[in-house]
Motif scaffolding. Structure first.
Motif, PDB file in Angstrom:
ATOM      1  N   GLU A 118       0.830  -1.207   0.000  1.00 18.01           N
ATOM      2  CA  GLU A 118       0.000   0.000   0.000  1.00 18.01           C
ATOM      3  C   GLU A 118       0.861   1.252   0.000  1.00 18.01           C
ATOM      4  O   GLU A 118       0.593   2.210  -0.741  1.00 18.01           O
ATOM      5  N   ILE A 119       1.915   1.260   0.816  1.00 18.31           N
ATOM      6  CA  ILE A 119       2.798   2.425   0.893  1.00 18.31           C
ATOM      7  C   ILE A 119       3.509   2.657  -0.438  1.00 18.31           C
ATOM      8  O   ILE A 119       3.566   3.782  -0.950  1.00 18.31           O
ATOM      9  N   LYS A 152       4.082   5.635  -5.773  1.00 18.04           N
ATOM     10  CA  LYS A 152       4.157   5.653  -7.231  1.00 18.04           C
ATOM     11  C   LYS A 152       3.111   6.597  -7.826  1.00 18.04           C
ATOM     12  O   LYS A 152       3.311   7.171  -8.900  1.00 18.04           O
ATOM     13  N   LYS A 153       2.002   6.782  -7.109  1.00 18.26           N
ATOM     14  CA  LYS A 153       0.946   7.690  -7.560  1.00 18.26           C
ATOM     15  C   LYS A 153       1.142   9.115  -7.039  1.00 18.26           C
ATOM     16  O   LYS A 153       0.301   9.985  -7.284  1.00 18.26           O
ATOM     17  N   GLY A 154       2.226   9.331  -6.306  1.00 19.99           N
ATOM     18  CA  GLY A 154       2.489  10.660  -5.765  1.00 19.99           C
ATOM     19  C   GLY A 154       1.795  10.935  -4.448  1.00 19.99           C
ATOM     20  O   GLY A 154       1.744  12.094  -4.010  1.00 19.99           O
TER      21      GLY A 154
END
Length: 381
Positions: free
Chosen positions: A232-233, A238-240
């Motif tokens: 999750e982290i 990766k999505k900012g």
């Protein structure tokens, strides 16, 4: 019994392809599954190579060391790992009858899955789940503390508490509740209530009566284990989105946790949802952001296999890593027990308290008469 240090080339090739040796698929390993190292320059290893060496250590020790370490936990009694320091004898230490380990983490981090894995590895419970997990349901939450005797033994010297998952959107409130657990203690079926719970997620399980709650023993938390969902982290980064990472740092550096354990144990879960490179990279990013070692006190644990079952004997590295994490937690607990407060200490505290009260009383009188004197002086003028 075969020595793991003397494996044939065929055995090494087979072991490098085993599912629990997932890290051997990265570029730092050769075709025989051996880590490529410059033995003449071991002092300048990169953090990535250090993590790979740590995983190789676990893989080397696990086949022979798991039963030995499991036996130490089965025969453990509170205070067994205490070491004499400061000239204080063991009988002068305030050692509880049961050492309490508290699992903390945000919702979906895998705390309940870890408890089930402990039952499977340490209590030899097989595939029977003892703690209900959230799975893929985001609406599930438990409102109660749950005490677990993961050894399933009447003589167990420690217990593990599964706590309510913390909320990323209410970090400060979650940490306040956590501080209360560490200061006041915890007990089985303790209600973990937060503002707004009535209209949000449903309660799981029936609310115990006050008469039944009074029968449960209060436990002082001796060690805190932080559980983090590495998948999750990493995917959020990766999505900012740095919220999970920042929330994990706030949890790990919580003053109440640091007061309980100077160096909390960190367990990464759900790493199997990432590729091998992402899994290692995520661990390095979290370690760097938290400012801690990437190897000491950190463990990568797979809660479920690809078939949705507990790893247990099918993944000796995971089983050993989890067992070593509990072993380390007990060592930290036994080395942090405070000395007993004797009768002489209580007398000194009482006298100190009385002197403080007397000093405060005379300070109040001095201030009162000083103001009264200035007031009389103004009236005369």
């Amino acid at each position: 019994m075969r020595n793991p240090l003397s494996l044939s080339d065929e055995d090494e090739n087979e072991s490098s392809k085993l599912p629990f040796c997932w890290w051997r698929s990265v570029e730092h390993f050769n075709d025989q599954g051996q880590l490529k190292l410059d033995l003449s320059n071991l002092s300048n290893l990169t953090p990535r190579v250090k993590v790979l060496r740590e995983m190789e250590r676990l893989a080397l020790i696990a086949p022979e060391g798991l039963d030995d370490l499991r036996h130490k936990l089965i025969t453990y009694r509170a205070g067994d790992f205490w070491l004499p320091t400061g000239g204080i004898k063991k009988e002068d230490m305030d050692i509880p009858p049961i050492v309490t380990i508290l699992l903390v983490g945000f919702s979906g981090s895998g705390k309940s899955s870890l408890v089930n894995l402990m039952y499977s590895v340490l209590g030899r419970s097989g595939l029977i789940p003892f703690a209900q997990t959230s799975g893929n349901s985001s609406n599930y939450t438990t409102m109660f503390m749950e005490e677990h005797n993961v050894l399933r033994s009447l003589r167990s010297g420690f217990c593990v508490y599964d706590s309510r998952g913390l909320d990323y959107n209410r970090v400060e409130e979650s940490l306040e509740g956590l501080s209360g657990w560490l200061v006041n203690g915890v007990h089985h079926h303790q209600l973990c209530f937060r503002s707004g719970d009535e209209a949000s997620k449903p309660l799981v399980g029936s609310v115990p009566s006050s008469s039944s709650l009074s029968k449960f023993s209060w436990r002082k938390v001796n060690c805190v284990v932080v559980v983090a969902n590495i998948a999750e982290i990493y995917q959020a980064l990766k999505k900012g989105d740095a919220k999970p990472m920042e929330a994990t740092k706030a949890l790990f550096n919580c003053p109440a946790i640091r007061k309980c354990n100077e160096n909390p144990i960190l367990i990464f879960t759900h790493g199997d949802k990432l590729s091998s490179d992402e899994r290692i990279d995520g661990r390095l990013k979290v370690s760097k952001f938290l400012g801690i070692s990437e190897t000491s006190g950190e463990y990568d644990v797979v809660c479920l296999t690809e078939h949705g079952l507990l790893p247990d004997e099918s993944d000796p590295v995971t089983a050993y890593a989890l067992t070593e994490a509990i072993y380390r937690a007990l060592i930290q607990s036994d080395r942090s027990h405070p000395p007993k407060i004797r009768f002489k200490d209580w007398v000194v505290m009482l006298v100190t308290w009385l002197l403080c009260c007397i000093a405060a009383f005379f300070a109040f009188l001095a201030d009162f008469f000083s103001k009264l004197g200035r007031k009389d002086k103004k009236l005369k003028l």
